[in-house]
Design a protein around this motif. Structure first.
Motif, short mmCIF file in Angstrom:
data_model
loop_
_atom_site.label_atom_id
_atom_site.label_comp_id
_atom_site.label_asym_id
_atom_site.label_seq_id
_atom_site.Cartn_x
_atom_site.Cartn_y
_atom_site.Cartn_z
N UNK A 1 -11.32 -10.80 -37.35
CA UNK A 1 -12.45 -11.22 -38.18
C UNK A 1 -12.20 -12.62 -38.75
N UNK A 2 -10.98 -12.83 -39.29
CA UNK A 2 -10.66 -14.14 -39.86
C UNK A 2 -10.75 -15.25 -38.84
N UNK A 3 -10.21 -15.02 -37.64
CA UNK A 3 -10.26 -16.02 -36.59
C UNK A 3 -11.70 -16.32 -36.17
N UNK A 4 -12.53 -15.27 -36.03
CA UNK A 4 -13.92 -15.47 -35.61
C UNK A 4 -14.71 -16.28 -36.63
N UNK A 5 -14.57 -15.95 -37.92
CA UNK A 5 -15.34 -16.64 -38.95
C UNK A 5 -14.88 -18.10 -39.08
N UNK A 6 -13.58 -18.33 -39.07
CA UNK A 6 -13.07 -19.71 -39.20
C UNK A 6 -13.42 -20.53 -37.96
#
Length: 807
Positions: A546-551
């Protein structure tokens, strides 16, 4: 002077006086009678000509429909070049079933050799006596002409063996401008024409068909010297429709009888003539009214037929540019009404598609292609574009071959296009997943000796020595590599997800470190993470995703012009549902993750679709449209929520909320050297990588066990067969040549069912922990295996094997 005095002054005999007015009257009546006859015949001839032209157009269209059956057969060989004889026979039988005029269907390959014939019985050409059409003196010229002109060619008429007249239609099949064969149909001419007349309700029509040499092909009624003709297009040749009119031009006798029967009196004859003229006028008006009503009824039937199909239908008068569009054509483009002209269609074509669409249309109008067929995009009333399949054919031409009228259909294929795009994306993701799994497998084998050797060095070196600190860095780096492998395996769906207490701060630290390495330095990343934010129950790999996708999404927003990405994490308390507008969260404490960027922002329409699968505003090659939809699904799966705020030109911010655990779990610290369970049992160890086998053997030896290791599963099985009682435990790798770990386990358990087995694997599509238990495996370890994991698993499995079993 009265009339009597007038006649008295003349020298005419008294008996001639009455005829003075009668004779001019009779002459006038004669002139009017002849004029009326000629006028009636002219109108009748024009009426018969119009009727004949109508018959011609309708008959031409009906014949073309029958001939189009071969085009369907051609499409079969274009889509399926390796069609078998059985598939051909099945398809041909269905065509003959729905098209009774077809007596036989043949298929010739690219060498014009007849390879398929249906039905075999009663045909001159059979596959038992193969024929090359180009070499046949009768069939060769027609075959060559069909191939050269790339269109259907007719041969005939001729006498059929079964009785009656027939004709042969050869339809060349081209794929990407390469000739791949011929579809050939033998038609019964009488059945073809009589069937067409029956469909068109022209069975009682009085006309004949002639070929291009003037020979009579088919005749209804009797021959007569007076006739009208119209040309009719049949494949690549022209026939003529001849209507017999001699017996239809005879004027009605009643008016003439009235004229001559009552010609003795000028006034009486004139009155009767006028009455007769009025009577004829009424008959003519009635006839015109009947014809007008018939035309209206035919037009109404045509309109109902157009509305009945799901496809949009259009009819283009090329001469004046007028086009009739059906209601379904308007419905596909979400229009209520458009101007009935050609420009209404052309103006809606997508600019990128227009050159190719118009070029293919001109090729068909010029006679270069048998039909027009093109997939393209058209603009709807809302301004969006829909994918449609347009098809059409010229149905009327002038004497010099100029196209006059074209009709066709339009099919909405937008959903099919979307499915095609999604299928391509799925294939791409599947390929990436397989590649990721392969990389993870090789990476695991590299990590095993790094992690294992560094772990043993840490035990051997003094704690406060520089060497110990250096080896500790190697060990930590190896562990981070192992975590990275888990993420890769999770991406490729080859590892299981487990929900555990997770510190989001630690995950964000790894995400930011990875992002910073890939995002250009001209883009600033601001870290506003609260270190005391509570833990959440989650799958760490999914939260990392999730963190990688949003950033990554934020990076794409500022990639071109640069900017700032801010990552904020804090703990908040939700006392009531209204504390967070437009979100439905239960009362409690939440970890709030916010990722904002200073990019170009989004419109309201884009925000409404931002979490839809495969929706993306990025250029081709920049994204799959799955990143945010996957993040949305993961957050919802963890009982959280996600929202987006944005405005064009003012950037975007994503908010994510995850419920915080009521009690944080603090990791235990033993404060001293780690103690591992040991033993002295005999262990058979198998791994095809010698470095890994030696490492694991060394670890187990340090733990006190007696270890025999092999790098060949076949040799290990042979050793076990000879000394099955000499081992207390078997540890095997999963992915090995000749015999995989699960196959070796089954073989060992078939020899000694009570033997405990542990399988080690980096990843496997064939085996997971649950399937391992089903085949009798007692332990399952994921590579790279640390000493602590190995020690605990080996001791637990051995102790469990020694416990008495209860039934």
């Amino acid at each position: 002077m009265d009339s009597q005095d007038f006649y008295a002054q003349k020298s005419y005999p008294a008996k001639m006086k009455p005829w003075i007015l009668v004779i001019p009257g009779l002459l006038m009546l004669l002139f009017i009678d002849q004029y009326q006859v000629k006028h009636w015949q002219t109108e009748k001839k024009a009426e018969l000509g119009a009727t004949l032209k109508s018959y011609k157009i309708r008959l031409e269209s009906c014949l073309a429909m029958r001939f189009d059956a071969l085009e369907a057969l051609s499409s079969l060989f274009i889509l399926h070049p390796h069609t078998t004889a059985e598939e051909f026979a099945l398809f041909a039988s269905q065509l003959i079933k729905f098209h009774p005029p077809i007596r036989a269907i043949q298929y010739a390959n690219s060498d014009t050799q007849v390879t398929y014939v249906y039905p075999q019985k009663g045909n001159k050409i059979t596959i038992d006596e193969p024929m090359v059409l180009l070499k046949d003196p009768k069939r060769g010229p027609f075959t060559l002409r069909a191939i050269q002109h790339k269109k259907a060619v007719m041969q005939g008429p001729f006498e059929l063996r079964q009785k009656g007249k027939g004709m042969v239609l050869r339809f060349p099949i081209f794929k990407d401008d390469t000739f791949i064969g011929l579809s050939i149909g033998v038609y019964d001419l009488d059945v073809l024409i009589e069937g067409a007349l029956k469909i068109l309700d022209l069975e009682k029509a009085d006309f004949s068909l002639l070929d291009q040499d003037g020979k009579t092909i088919w005749r209804s009624g009797k021959l007569a010297p007076g006739y009208l003709e119209e040309p009719i297009t049949v494949a690549d040749t022209f026939w003529r429709v001849r209507g017999n009119i001699s017996d239809k031009l005879a004027p009605p006798l009643l008016p003439r009888l009235l004229i001559w029967g009552f010609g003795t009196g000028f006034v009486v004859a004139t009155i009767f003539f006028i009455n007769n003229l009025q009577k004829n006028k009424k008959q003519l008006e009635q006839l015109v009214a009947e014809r007008t009503n018939e035309l209206y009824q035919a037009k109404e039937k045509y309109r109902l037929a157009m509305d009945a199909t799901l496809d949009g239908i259009w009819d283009w008068n090329i001469k004046n540019g007028q086009v009739t569009y059906s209601q379904n054509w308007l419905k596909i483009l979400e229009e209520e009404e458009v101007a009935p002209e050609y420009q209404s269609w052309e103006s809606k074509i997508h600019p990128e598609d227009k050159p190719q669409v118009l070029s293919s249309l001109q090729d068909h109008l010029a006679g270069k292609t048998p039909q027009w067929k093109m997939e393209h995009r058209l603009k709807t009333k809302t301004g969006e574009y829909k994918w449609v399949l347009g098809r059409g054919r010229v149905v009327d031409t002038s004497s010099d071959g100029e196209a006059l009228r074209m009709v066709g259909t339009m099919t909405d294929i937008s959903e099919r296009k979307k499915l095609d795009d999604r299928f391509k994306q799925i294939q791409k993701m599947e390929s990436i997943g397989n590649l990721a799994g392969g990389i993870a497998h090789d990476f695991n084998n590299l990590l095993c000796p790094i992690v294992g050797m560094s772990e043993m060095l840490l035990e051997d070196l003094p704690v406060d020595s520089p060497e110990h600190r250096d080896v500790q860095e190697i060990f930590s780096a190896g562990k981070r590599g192992a975590d990275l492998v888990k993420q890769i395996l999770a991406f490729s769906r080859q590892s299981e997800h487990k929900v555990i207490p997770v510190s989001i701060q630690a995950i964000l630290k790894e995400v930011l470190k990875l992002s910073r390495a890939t995002i250009p330095s001209n883009i600033q990343i601001v870290d506003e993470i609260e270190r005391d934010c509570g833990m959440v129950m989650a799958d760490p790999t999914k939260i990392h995703q999730v963190g990688m996708n949003i950033i990554t999404n934020a990076f794409h927003a500022v990639e071109v012009e640069g900017g700032t990405i801010t990552v904020q994490l804090k703990e908040i308390l939700v006392k009531k549902e209204t504390d967070l507008p437009s979100l439905v969260l239960k009362q409690g404490r939440y970890a709030q993750l916010s990722v904002s960027d200073t990019g170009h922002g989004m419109s309201r329409e884009t925000m409404d679709k931002i979490f839809d699968p495969y929706f993306t505003t990025k250029k081709q090659g920049k994204g799959t449209g799955l990143g945010l939809s996957v993040a949305y699904g993961i957050i919802k799966e963890h009982n959280g929520d996600i929202s987006v705020e944005s405005e064009l030109g003012k950037g975007t911010i994503f908010h994510i909320w995850l419920p915080v655990m009521e009690e944080n779990i603090v990791p235990k610290n033993n404060g001293g050297k780690k103690m591992f369970p040991t033993g002295n049992e005999s262990i058979l160890l198998v791994d095809d990588e010698e470095s890994i086998a030696r490492l694991e053997a060394q670890v187990l030896t340090r733990l006190g066990y007696n270890v025999t290791f092999y790098v060949s599963s076949r040799e290990a099985l042979e050793a076990f067969e000879e000394h099955s009682t000499g081992f207390d435990l078997v540890i095997t790798d999963m992915t090995m040549p000749d015999m995989t770990g699960d196959q070796l386990s089954r073989a060992i358990l078939s020899i000694r069912p009570d033997m405990p087995v542990i399988i080690c694997t980096g990843y496997s599509e064939r085996l997971n922990e649950e399937r391992a238990e089903q085949i009798g495996v007692k332990g399952f370890l994921m590579k790279p295996v640390t000493k602590s994991d190995m020690a605990v698993m080996v001791r637990n499995v051995l102790d469990d094997a020694k416990r008495p079993k209860t039934v």
